[in-house]
Motif scaffolding. Structure first.
Motif: not given
Length: 250
Positions: A128-142, A154-157
């Motif tokens: 989810a972290t990768f997909q959100r950051a790539m799709e929206f071009g912003t900082f993302a919380i996984g 863990a949780v990845t940012f």
């Protein structure tokens, strides 16, 4: 701690305080008696603690966002040499004990470099972290996951990377150790809530990230099916009476 709290577990009633920060929810549980004054004291203490933890974690998240943003401009991250990148990111682990890994995922989902070794078979493209950051071009919380580098929960940012022309180059990530996060909350829960109270933090899917006390028995488990978590995710914020994660009232 006021003496009145010593008898609060005598009734099967729970006060739940909810507060949301991005992708996270807090649940504070404390058994209370019927007396309104005691109920108000417990609700007030739970609300104050939830707000305090929420503010603190928002600051941690903002600190992670700023850290990844700064790292995204360093030569070691922007250049293609995976060995130099990995060595640079590995050195950061000595300075930030809350994280168990840093790394870069390229646009195809492959790990380009990592502070800790990650098996080449790992495909980060479905995270989810990768997909959100790539799709929206912003900082993302996984979401809560098992780190492939350490085997720890863990949780990845993630922070998107781009070249000088603005073309996507992948995602720079930081992996937060949930054992560390639980340790941060353990003492304050013990000091600020009555005996028998607990703190639970869940992600947007109802997976337990923090549970005090006895975090190791709960963290990583899904509580999405419990009435408590369904109410948390639907209501988002407030105070209510309900049963705990295990369906027991006290």
């Amino acid at each position: 701690m006021p003496r009145m709290f010593s008898s609060l577990r005598s009734r099967c009633m729970l006060v739940v305080t909810l507060t949301l920060i991005p992708a996270l929810a807090f649940v504070l549980l404390a058994a209370v008696q019927d007396r309104q004054q005691e109920r108000r004291v417990v609700e007030s203490q739970a609300s104050l603690l939830a707000e305090s933890i929420s503010v603190e974690e928002e600051q941690w998240i903002e600190g992670t966002r700023q850290l990844l943003g700064a790292l995204s401009h360093t030569p070691q991250v922007r250049e293609a040499d995976p060995l130099a990148c990995g060595a640079f990111l590995s050195s950061l682990l000595e300075d930030f004990d809350s994280y168990i890994n840093f790394g870069i995922v390229d646009p195809t989902g492959s790990v380009r470099c990592s502070a800790s070794p990650i098996p080449t078979t790992v495909d980060a493209g479905d995270r989810a972290t990768f997909q959100r950051a790539m799709e929206f071009g912003t900082f993302a919380i996984g979401e809560s996951n098992i780190s492939p580098a350490t085997g720890l929960r863990a949780v990845t940012f993630g922070h998107p990377l781009s070249d000088d022309q603005g073309q996507a180059q992948g995602v720079l990530f930081a992996t937060l150790d949930l054992a560390w996060l639980n340790r941060q909350h353990a003492q304050r829960v013990a000091l600020q809530l009555p005996d028998g109270a607990s703190l639970t933090e869940i992600d947007e899917n109802g997976v337990v990230l923090v549970h005090q006390p006895e975090w190791d028995a709960w963290v990583g488990k899904s509580a999405a099916g419990s009435m408590l978590v369904r109410t948390v995710l639907e209501q988002g914020r407030g105070v209510m009476e309900t049963t705990g994660l295990d369906g027991q009232a006290g």
